[in-house]
Design an enzyme around this catalytic site. Structure first.
Site, PDB file in Angstrom:
ATOM      1  N   CYS A 247      -2.415   9.508   2.203  1.00  0.00           N
ATOM      2  CA  CYS A 247      -2.072   8.805   0.971  1.00  0.00           C
ATOM      3  C   CYS A 247      -3.125   9.027  -0.104  1.00  0.00           C
ATOM      4  O   CYS A 247      -2.806   9.193  -1.268  1.00  0.00           O
ATOM      5  CB  CYS A 247      -1.895   7.316   1.243  1.00  0.00           C
ATOM      6  SG  CYS A 247      -3.294   6.585   2.098  1.00  0.00           S
TER       7      CYS A 247
ATOM      8  N   GLU B  57       0.889  -1.173   0.000  1.00  0.00           N
ATOM      9  CA  GLU B  57       0.000   0.000   0.000  1.00  0.00           C
ATOM     10  C   GLU B  57       0.919   1.213   0.000  1.00  0.00           C
ATOM     11  O   GLU B  57       1.494   1.564   1.033  1.00  0.00           O
ATOM     12  CB  GLU B  57      -0.876   0.011   1.270  1.00  0.00           C
ATOM     13  CG  GLU B  57      -1.829  -1.168   1.391  1.00  0.00           C
ATOM     14  CD  GLU B  57      -3.057  -1.045   0.500  1.00  0.00           C
ATOM     15  OE1 GLU B  57      -3.229  -0.011  -0.164  1.00  0.00           O
ATOM     16  OE2 GLU B  57      -3.825  -2.015   0.460  1.00  0.00           O
TER      17      GLU B  57
END
Ligand code: NAD
Length: 496
Positions: free
Chosen positions: A271, A237
């Site tokens: 993010c 991720e």
């Protein structure tokens, strides 16, 4: 002198003022390996507990975290600088995910029947998803509870033990999570090892059955290379450069509100935060005016009640400054903030316009409360530009009529329509990226399966009139097989 006394330590600091929050051990290779070995033994006990037994313990843990959420949020505030309310929101969403994973693991992972097909009609087919064993989780500092819990909760619910290496900026939060877990379970099913990147690297080589990494793309590549040596599977991720698209029929006030929050909350260190905005030319001027006046009210100061906290990682300040300077040097303009918005610890919201698409501020992750706003002729151009970076994590679209149509054309793991980041708060939806944003999924059924391997069983129910898997097959049977095959697959009309 015991080995314990020789362990070196490091400090976590409050990014708002540099004060020491806590002191933690730097775990080396031997300590990390020992933690994984303890976890391996505990994993067998944990797996044997079954879904109900695990759900019971995870439910107790969820209760402990919920009852002490203010304490956790306080620690998150101290280690990352994020406002207390944002910290509690983050922890609350992680708790919701923990509850979902515990509740749904059995339905998603337990043995289920599959159709066996005409050729194997005499066989009962089924599959179940079994735990891998020990999962190594390496986490970032920006969402130090929500992000790693996307792996930890789902891996535990699926029947694995977990060894977690939190970011060196947020080790206290990792310790807090492990300490509360140990209150509800006296076996080393969930442990924490602390330290810098070397501790993470040691975890990659410590014999885990899968490594779930969340962090920058550059570190993700190093993790993958280290894990390749032992064929240890990885979940990556990584970073993002998410776009917000605003169509001509969008509710502009709602789009502005979502953009400001999506770009500036957590000081832009998200993010899947908004870093680029593409606005239809018919509403561009109005949107920009509204955006500037809304973002003006959001200031980052070292005071209780500040909506935006400091930049957690001091080295990021230079990257934010470079992106802004480069954008301006290449013809961009700051209609709010700009180079002077970058302070020693805090960065004020910055809105950049007329920035070339190939500049760092548009292509690379800035990770600050900054955004570029670009005028587009139509939604086709907005989609083309949105899809024009090597990252592809999240995205959002504001449009009354075309929200779904635009969303479907965006190359990204997630898209929010008429909202921002909403996908992260829906436990049943998978979360993860494409391209440089990584691969694999946390959350939802996909997130549970990520920490398992599929075990298929084909059980013969009765003897087939024509046994395909035997040297005893006759020529006649081979002919019959081809006739059946032609019946099943030989007609072109079956193709759509
Ligand atoms: P980072 O890559 O610097 O560090 C992440 C973790 O990796 C830390 O725990 C660090 O100690 C560890 N690490 C460093 N070197 C290592 C090595 N060689 N081997 C193993 N582990 C190592 O990232 P960060 O600054 O902590 O986090 C910010 C980044 O994380 C941003 O790029 C952000 O977009 C990304 N992020 C992604 C998601 C997502 O779900 N896609 C979520 C949150 C953050």
């Amino acid at each position: 002198m015991t080995i314990q006394e020789t362990v070196p330590t490091f400090e976590s600091l409050n990014p708002a003022n540099g004060e020491v929050v806590g002191t933690h051990p730097v775990h080396g290779e031997a300590a990390v390996r020992a933690a994984v070995e303890r976890a391996r033994e505990a994993s067998q006990w944990w797996a044997a507990l079954g879904f109900d037994g695990r759900a019971e313990i995870l439910g107790q843990w969820k209760g402990v975290i919920t009852r002490r959420i203010q304490q956790l949020a306080g620690l998150m505030h101290d280690e990352t600088g994020k406002p207390h309310g944002d910290a509690a929101l983050e922890a609350g969403l992680a708790i919701d995910h923990l509850g979902w994973a515990a509740k749904h693991a059995e339905k998603v992972l337990s043995r289920q029947r599959r159709p066996s097909g005409m050729l194997m009609a005499n066989v009962a087919a089924s599959v179940e998803y079994r735990p891998l064993g020990v999962i190594g989780v390496i986490g970032p500092w920006n969402y130090p509870v929500f992000t790693p819990m996307g792996s930890i909760a789902y891996a535990l619910a699926a029947g694995n033990a977990v060894v977690f290496k939190p970011s060196e900026y947020t080790p206290g939060i990792g310790q807090w999570l492990a300490a509360t877990f140990s209150e509800v379970c006296d076996k080393p099913v969930f442990q924490v090892v602390t330290g810098y990147g070397e501790t993470g690297a040691a975890l990659c080589k410590a014999g885990v059955d899968k490594l779930a990494f969340t962090g920058s793309t550059a570190t993700g590549k190093r993790v993958m290379a280290a894990c390749a040596e032992t064929l240890t599977p990885v979940l990556i991720e990584a970073g993002g450069k998410d776009a917000m698209i605003v169509d001509e029929d969008a509710d502009l006030d709602a789009a502005v509100d979502a953009t400001v929050w999506g770009a500036c909350s957590n000081a832009g260190q998200t993010c899947a935060g908004v870093e680029r905005v593409y606005v239809h030319e018919r509403v561009y001027d109005e949107f920009l005016d509204k955006l500037v006046s809304a973002a003006k009210d959001v200031t980052a100061v070292d005071a209780p009640g500040s909506l935006v906290g400091p930049i957690t990682m001091p080295s990021q300040i230079d990257i934010i400054r470079k992106h802004i300077d480069d954008a301006i040097a290449r013809g961009g303009r700051a209609v709010l903030g700009g180079p002077e918005a970058v302070g020693e610890r805090f960065v004020q919201p910055t809105i950049l316009v007329d920035v070339p698409e190939d500049s760092a501020a548009v292509q690379d992750e800035t990770f600050g409360p900054t955004m570029t706003v670009t005028k587009v002729h139509d939604m086709a151009e907005a989609v083309r530009l949105t899809n024009g970076t090597r990252y592809a994590l999240g995205s959002s679209v504001f449009s009354k009529k075309n929200g779904m149509a635009v969303a479907e054309q965006i190359r990204a793991g997630m898209t929010a329509v008429n909202s921002v980041l909403s996908f992260a708060g829906i436990p049943s939806l998978p979360f993860g990226g494409v391209g440089d944003s990584g691969f694999g999924r946390i959350h939802g059924p996909d997130g549970l399966k990520e920490f398992t391997y599929a075990k298929a069983i084909a059980r013969q129910k009765f003897k087939a009139p024509m046994l395909l898997t035997s040297f005893g097959r006759t020529e006649k049977q081979d002919k019959q097989f081809l006739q059946i095959l032609t019946m099943m697959h030989g007609r072109s009309k079956t193709l759509k």
